[in-house]
Design a protein around this motif. Structure first.
Motif, short mmCIF file in Angstrom:
data_model
loop_
_atom_site.label_atom_id
_atom_site.label_comp_id
_atom_site.label_asym_id
_atom_site.label_seq_id
_atom_site.Cartn_x
_atom_site.Cartn_y
_atom_site.Cartn_z
N UNK A 181 -35.79 -8.81 -24.62
CA UNK A 181 -35.40 -7.39 -24.63
C UNK A 181 -35.45 -6.80 -23.23
N UNK A 182 -36.46 -7.15 -22.46
CA UNK A 182 -36.55 -6.66 -21.08
C UNK A 182 -35.33 -7.14 -20.29
N UNK A 183 -34.96 -8.39 -20.48
CA UNK A 183 -33.86 -8.96 -19.72
C UNK A 183 -32.52 -8.33 -20.09
N UNK A 184 -32.24 -8.14 -21.40
CA UNK A 184 -30.94 -7.61 -21.80
C UNK A 184 -30.82 -6.13 -21.42
N UNK A 185 -31.89 -5.35 -21.57
CA UNK A 185 -31.84 -3.94 -21.20
C UNK A 185 -31.71 -3.80 -19.68
N UNK A 186 -32.42 -4.64 -18.95
CA UNK A 186 -32.32 -4.62 -17.50
C UNK A 186 -30.89 -4.94 -17.06
N UNK A 187 -30.30 -5.93 -17.70
CA UNK A 187 -28.93 -6.34 -17.35
C UNK A 187 -27.93 -5.24 -17.66
N UNK A 188 -28.01 -4.66 -18.84
CA UNK A 188 -27.01 -3.67 -19.26
C UNK A 188 -27.17 -2.33 -18.54
N UNK A 189 -28.41 -1.97 -18.20
CA UNK A 189 -28.63 -0.68 -17.53
C UNK A 189 -28.64 -0.81 -16.01
N UNK A 190 -28.74 -2.03 -15.51
CA UNK A 190 -28.68 -2.23 -14.06
C UNK A 190 -29.93 -1.78 -13.33
N UNK A 191 -31.08 -1.87 -13.98
CA UNK A 191 -32.34 -1.50 -13.33
C UNK A 191 -33.37 -2.61 -13.55
N UNK A 192 -34.38 -2.62 -12.71
CA UNK A 192 -35.50 -3.53 -12.89
C UNK A 192 -36.59 -2.82 -13.68
N UNK A 193 -37.14 -3.48 -14.66
CA UNK A 193 -38.15 -2.90 -15.54
C UNK A 193 -39.52 -3.43 -15.13
N UNK A 194 -40.44 -2.52 -14.85
CA UNK A 194 -41.76 -2.89 -14.33
C UNK A 194 -42.81 -3.10 -15.41
N UNK A 195 -42.70 -2.37 -16.53
CA UNK A 195 -43.73 -2.46 -17.57
C UNK A 195 -43.10 -2.40 -18.95
N UNK A 196 -43.89 -2.82 -19.92
CA UNK A 196 -43.43 -2.92 -21.31
C UNK A 196 -44.50 -2.38 -22.25
N UNK A 197 -44.08 -1.65 -23.26
CA UNK A 197 -45.02 -1.17 -24.28
C UNK A 197 -44.33 -1.22 -25.64
N UNK A 198 -45.07 -1.64 -26.65
CA UNK A 198 -44.52 -1.80 -27.99
C UNK A 198 -45.48 -1.20 -29.00
N UNK A 199 -44.95 -0.41 -29.93
CA UNK A 199 -45.77 0.18 -30.98
C UNK A 199 -45.10 -0.04 -32.33
N UNK A 200 -45.87 -0.48 -33.31
CA UNK A 200 -45.35 -0.59 -34.66
C UNK A 200 -45.33 0.80 -35.28
N UNK A 201 -44.41 1.05 -36.18
CA UNK A 201 -44.29 2.38 -36.76
C UNK A 201 -45.54 2.77 -37.54
N UNK A 202 -46.19 1.80 -38.18
CA UNK A 202 -47.46 2.11 -38.83
C UNK A 202 -48.48 2.59 -37.80
N UNK A 203 -48.41 2.04 -36.60
CA UNK A 203 -49.30 2.45 -35.53
C UNK A 203 -49.01 3.87 -35.07
N UNK A 204 -47.73 4.27 -35.10
CA UNK A 204 -47.37 5.64 -34.74
C UNK A 204 -48.06 6.63 -35.67
N UNK A 205 -48.12 6.29 -36.95
CA UNK A 205 -48.80 7.13 -37.93
C UNK A 205 -50.28 7.23 -37.61
N UNK A 206 -50.91 6.09 -37.28
CA UNK A 206 -52.33 6.06 -36.95
C UNK A 206 -52.63 6.90 -35.72
N UNK A 207 -51.80 6.75 -34.68
CA UNK A 207 -52.01 7.48 -33.43
C UNK A 207 -51.83 8.99 -33.64
N UNK A 208 -50.85 9.37 -34.45
CA UNK A 208 -50.63 10.79 -34.74
C UNK A 208 -51.85 11.40 -35.42
N UNK A 209 -52.39 10.69 -36.39
CA UNK A 209 -53.58 11.20 -37.08
C UNK A 209 -54.78 11.28 -36.14
N UNK A 210 -54.89 10.31 -35.21
CA UNK A 210 -55.99 10.33 -34.25
C UNK A 210 -55.90 11.53 -33.32
#
Length: 392
Positions: free
Chosen positions: A165-194
């Motif tokens: 995913x980093x490679x294809x997005x970097x290629x299509x957008x023409x930028x270098x990506x320095x960091x990556x973060x991934x959240x599961x949608x169940x985790x979004x619910x947990x973080x919102x409640x927190x």
């Protein structure tokens, strides 16, 4: 690509180039020293308060190690992903304070699962010196060519995970990506409640009883969403334009969440949020990286300094498959604006063929302009030709 420096208001009215000229080097140096001292105090205060709350030296070290281990989930943060990020190449930012790009993914995965889909894709440009963030949504059904095969962009995740995913997005957008973060949608619910909920201005009535069981409806208006409501708000795509309104809602929610996070100064809440975040987010960032970024962004105006946009594109059937077909030329222009620190939403809608953001977008989305049709045709022909695959 170009770097952006915002001209500061007030003062003598001198140009930005004059302010940082040799004649003013001492004044500039004093200003930077003060800025650095302030950031250090904020960062140190946060760390000290957290250390006290978790019980001092050894306990603090163990807690930090636990947080770091959970966030750097080895199933996601693989050597292949690390290699694909700009931090391991000569294309990394010149200094830690330079703007940089982060790829954000929302997935439908659950703890322990290794086979799941990338449901939300956002390229974020983080600009600490100017306290500015740009969020570019990439439709999950965007048609791309990956290793000689035409597929939807989220299919790249199935083949090659986060690194792909980093490679294809970097290629299509023409930028270098320095960091990556991934959240599961169940985790979004947990973080919102927190966080005690996230306050959002819901722009329209939302209802979907086919794909949701818990929360199936939201009324319009300003309201504080709990975890289940936030999940519905961010995932519902029961709109005439489907994924486009959903992407807008996701960016709206991220803006609201960032605004609340930046306003959080209660150390007890900070500890709880850090702990909750570690359980639901996988990232290559370290705890010191995150603390440093938070201190850099203190004082950010989330309403005016978080820019949002999505890839200029239209839905289209190609050989019986429903894709979103991007206008890569228009995207290139949009990324140039983003990379210069500008607001990508200011681009002319008629020129690029994507609908303006807001409640009125729903009706407009189902009637692509002639420019959009032309864009999709050129994008389709481009996508049918195998693209070069970036090296890992």
């Amino acid at each position: 690509m170009s770097k952006h420096m915002r001209t500061e208001a007030g003062g003598s009215g001198a140009k930005a180039s004059d302010e940082y000229s040799r004649d003013n080097v001492e004044r500039y140096s004093r200003k930077r020293r003060k800025h650095g001292i302030f950031k250090g105090v904020v960062r140190g205060a946060i760390i000290a308060l957290v250390a006290i709350l978790v019980g001092g030296g050894t306990a603090f070290a163990l807690w930090i190690n636990s947080v770091q281990t959970r966030m750097n989930n080895r199933q996601v943060i693989t050597p292949e992903l690390q290699q694909s990020l700009a931090g391991t190449t000569d294309d990394a930012p010149a200094t830690p304070n330079d703007p940089y790009y982060v790829l954000l993914l929302g997935t439908d995965g659950r703890p322990g699962e290794t086979d799941y889909r990338a449901d939300t894709i956002i390229l974020a440009r983080i600009d600490p010196p100017n306290k500015r963030v740009a969020l570019l949504s990439i439709p999950r059904d965007t048609m791309v060519t990956w290793k000689g095969t035409t597929m939807k962009i989220n299919g790249v995740h199935t083949y090659d995970g986060a690194a792909g995913m980093v490679q294809i997005v970097s290629e299509k957008c023409g930028v270098r990506i320095s960091h990556y973060a991934e959240i599961a949608f169940d985790g979004l619910s947990t973080l919102t409640d927190a966080m005690g909920g996230v306050t959002v201005d819901v722009d329209q009535h939302m209802r979907d009883t086919e794909n949701f069981d818990d929360v199936t409806e939201l009324d319009p208006g300003v309201q504080t969403l709990n975890g289940a409501q936030a999940l519905f708000y961010c995932r519902c795509r029961h709109f005439p334009d489907g994924d486009y309104t959903r992407m807008r809602h996701q960016r709206t929610f991220i803006k609201a969440m960032l605004s609340q996070l930046m306003a959080t100064n209660d150390p007890t809440k900070i500890v709880g949020l850090v702990d909750a975040t570690a359980d639901v987010i996988s990232t290559d960032l370290s705890v010191p990286d995150i603390v440093a970024l938070a201190s850099e962004m203190v004082g950010m105006d989330a309403e005016n300094d978080i820019y949002t946009a999505y890839v200029p594109s239209v839905p289209q059937d190609v050989d019986g498959v429903s894709y979103v077909v991007a206008n890569w030329d228009a995207l290139g222009e949009m990324v140039r604006v983003i990379d210069a620190g500008g607001d990508p939403s200011s681009l002319d809608v008629d020129q690029y063929g994507y609908v303006d953001e807001g409640p009125s977008a729903t009706s407009a989305a189902s009637e692509p302009t002639s420019a959009a049709a032309a864009s999709s045709q050129s994008a389709e022909s481009a996508a049918s030709t195998p693209a070069s695959v970036p090296k890992s």
